[in-house]
Scaffold this motif. Structure first.
Motif, PDB file in Angstrom:
ATOM      1  N   ASN A  64     -16.014   0.406   1.844  1.00  0.00           N
ATOM      2  CA  ASN A  64     -17.297   0.611   2.439  1.00  0.00           C
ATOM      3  C   ASN A  64     -18.159   1.537   1.382  1.00  0.00           C
ATOM      4  O   ASN A  64     -19.274   1.327   1.027  1.00  0.00           O
ATOM      5  CB  ASN A  64     -17.192   1.386   3.604  1.00  0.00           C
ATOM      6  N   ILE A  65     -17.432   2.802   0.955  1.00  0.00           N
ATOM      7  CA  ILE A  65     -18.334   3.314  -0.135  1.00  0.00           C
ATOM      8  C   ILE A  65     -18.306   2.736  -1.475  1.00  0.00           C
ATOM      9  O   ILE A  65     -19.574   2.760  -2.021  1.00  0.00           O
ATOM     10  CB  ILE A  65     -17.366   4.769  -0.326  1.00  0.00           C
ATOM     11  N   ALA A  66     -17.505   1.877  -1.721  1.00  0.00           N
ATOM     12  CA  ALA A  66     -17.579   1.120  -3.072  1.00  0.00           C
ATOM     13  C   ALA A  66     -18.794   0.060  -3.118  1.00  0.00           C
ATOM     14  O   ALA A  66     -19.507  -0.117  -4.085  1.00  0.00           O
ATOM     15  CB  ALA A  66     -16.311   0.416  -3.384  1.00  0.00           C
ATOM     16  N   VAL A  67     -18.954  -0.504  -2.118  1.00  0.00           N
ATOM     17  CA  VAL A  67     -19.962  -1.585  -1.629  1.00  0.00           C
ATOM     18  C   VAL A  67     -21.398  -0.986  -1.837  1.00  0.00           C
ATOM     19  O   VAL A  67     -22.317  -1.253  -2.454  1.00  0.00           O
ATOM     20  CB  VAL A  67     -19.792  -2.191  -0.485  1.00  0.00           C
ATOM     21  N   ALA A  68     -21.433   0.400  -1.188  1.00  0.00           N
ATOM     22  CA  ALA A  68     -22.550   1.122  -1.401  1.00  0.00           C
ATOM     23  C   ALA A  68     -22.973   1.664  -2.723  1.00  0.00           C
ATOM     24  O   ALA A  68     -24.171   1.661  -3.250  1.00  0.00           O
ATOM     25  CB  ALA A  68     -22.595   2.383  -0.363  1.00  0.00           C
ATOM     26  N   LYS A  69     -21.794   2.187  -3.220  1.00  0.00           N
ATOM     27  CA  LYS A  69     -22.111   2.586  -4.585  1.00  0.00           C
ATOM     28  C   LYS A  69     -22.531   1.589  -5.756  1.00  0.00           C
ATOM     29  O   LYS A  69     -23.633   1.773  -6.508  1.00  0.00           O
ATOM     30  CB  LYS A  69     -20.704   3.040  -5.496  1.00  0.00           C
ATOM     31  N   LYS A  70     -22.308   0.179  -5.550  1.00  0.00           N
ATOM     32  CA  LYS A  70     -22.669  -1.013  -6.643  1.00  0.00           C
ATOM     33  C   LYS A  70     -24.159  -1.125  -6.138  1.00  0.00           C
ATOM     34  O   LYS A  70     -24.700  -1.827  -6.911  1.00  0.00           O
ATOM     35  CB  LYS A  70     -21.811  -2.134  -6.023  1.00  0.00           C
ATOM     36  N   ALA A  71     -24.579  -0.865  -4.966  1.00  0.00           N
ATOM     37  CA  ALA A  71     -26.044  -0.990  -4.761  1.00  0.00           C
ATOM     38  C   ALA A  71     -26.951   0.019  -5.409  1.00  0.00           C
ATOM     39  O   ALA A  71     -28.432  -0.057  -5.350  1.00  0.00           O
ATOM     40  CB  ALA A  71     -26.268  -0.994  -3.122  1.00  0.00           C
ATOM     41  N   LEU A  72     -26.546   1.069  -5.917  1.00  0.00           N
ATOM     42  CA  LEU A  72     -27.147   2.173  -6.505  1.00  0.00           C
ATOM     43  C   LEU A  72     -27.492   1.791  -8.121  1.00  0.00           C
ATOM     44  O   LEU A  72     -26.884   0.770  -8.590  1.00  0.00           O
ATOM     45  CB  LEU A  72     -26.352   3.442  -6.783  1.00  0.00           C
ATOM     46  N   PRO A  73     -28.623   2.276  -8.544  1.00  0.00           N
ATOM     47  CA  PRO A  73     -28.902   2.034 -10.013  1.00  0.00           C
ATOM     48  C   PRO A  73     -27.837   2.496 -10.789  1.00  0.00           C
ATOM     49  O   PRO A  73     -27.303   3.315 -10.563  1.00  0.00           O
ATOM     50  CB  PRO A  73     -30.311   2.983 -10.210  1.00  0.00           C
ATOM     51  N   LYS A  74     -27.763   1.787 -11.921  1.00  0.00           N
ATOM     52  CA  LYS A  74     -26.780   2.160 -12.788  1.00  0.00           C
ATOM     53  C   LYS A  74     -26.643   3.537 -13.146  1.00  0.00           C
ATOM     54  O   LYS A  74     -25.447   4.357 -13.271  1.00  0.00           O
ATOM     55  CB  LYS A  74     -26.785   1.507 -14.203  1.00  0.00           C
ATOM     56  N   ALA A  75     -27.767   4.236 -13.500  1.00  0.00           N
ATOM     57  CA  ALA A  75     -27.831   5.689 -13.648  1.00  0.00           C
ATOM     58  C   ALA A  75     -27.069   6.650 -12.519  1.00  0.00           C
ATOM     59  O   ALA A  75     -26.430   7.582 -12.901  1.00  0.00           O
ATOM     60  CB  ALA A  75     -29.106   6.226 -13.932  1.00  0.00           C
ATOM     61  N   ASP A  76     -27.396   6.317 -11.439  1.00  0.00           N
ATOM     62  CA  ASP A  76     -26.937   6.933 -10.180  1.00  0.00           C
ATOM     63  C   ASP A  76     -25.345   6.561  -9.889  1.00  0.00           C
ATOM     64  O   ASP A  76     -24.810   7.637  -9.513  1.00  0.00           O
ATOM     65  CB  ASP A  76     -27.643   6.602  -8.880  1.00  0.00           C
TER      66      ASP A  76
END
Length: 242
Positions: free
Chosen positions: A122-134
């Motif tokens: 779940n966290i991995a999926v959410a992380k991928k939705a962030l801008p690359k810098a974040d």
């Protein structure tokens, strides 16, 4: 005329049923939030096992919106003073390595068949939705509760299937247990269940640490979804309250 009357009746019943369902769900959410606030306790789970052991692990302050997955802690936790071994076999000082970085910490184990992989994915999926810098700013740390089986190599292999940038830590169980305790999370040594299967009993919470203060100020339970993390991570990256 009789046909119209019947349709009208069905429509009325349907409306009442929908309203009743919404009211019931709202009431259930309020009751759940009130119950959690009253007992201020979380359930320990033997992932894949059948027995639960309930112990209070943290005092919390519930959000006014009971629909939120995030729970803001009344008293933020200090980051654990943990020095363990990462997946490369190198010493990893948790405080030093994550200082000034938005950080999520979770205690679990790679042989867990349900809660642990679901939470991390779940966290991995959410992380991928962030801008690359974040994405590059965020630190996600998975600390094993089953160090006898979770060697650096095993942790690395498992996390590679989730997100290769996640940090996996292992080491002496007593050290790990003490670190978890600093976050109000209880874990127990791995043991066999009634079916002879080895399970690890551990708290299921994810603690979010602010990049501004380096304290754990937000808690997520096992009910948090990928959507919840996707919505909250942009704020957690900035050290804001979700």
């Amino acid at each position: 005329m009789r046909t119209k009357s019947t349709k009208s009746t069905k429509s009325t019943k349907s409306t009442k049923s929908s309203t009743s369902t919404k009211g019931t769900k709202s009431t259930e959410k309020k009751l759940a939030a009130a119950a959690l606030l009253a007992v201020a306790a979380f359930t320990l789970t033997a992932c894949g096992g059948g027995d639960d052991n309930k112990k209070p692990v943290a005092d919390v302050s519930m959000e006014t919106d009971s629909g939120k997955a995030a729970t803001v802690l009344d008293k933020p936790f200090e980051k654990p003073d943990l020095v363990l071994t990462d997946t490369r076999g190198k010493k990893y000082d948790l405080r030093e390595e994550t200082k000034g970085r938005p950080t999520l910490i979770y205690f679990g184990y790679t042989h867990c068949p349900d809660v642990c992989p679901l939470t991390m994915n779940n966290i991995a999926v959410a992380k991928k939705a962030l801008p690359k810098a974040d994405q590059e700013k965020l630190k996600v740390v998975f600390v094993t509760t089953d160090p006898k089986r979770d060697t650096p190599a095993e942790l690395g292999k498992w996390l590679k299937g989730v997100d290769a940038d996640f940090t996996g830590l292992t080491g002496d169980f007593a050290t790990i247990q003490a670190g978890a305790r600093q976050l109000g999370i209880s874990i127990e040594p791995s043991q066999k269940d009634k079916n002879g299967k080895i399970v690890s009993v551990h708290g299921k919470q994810v603690i979010a640490f602010s990049p501004k203060t380096d304290v754990g100020y937000v808690l997520y339970g096992e009910e948090a979804t990928a959507g919840d993390y996707t919505k909250d991570l942009p704020k957690l990256i900035k050290g804001a309250t979700p």
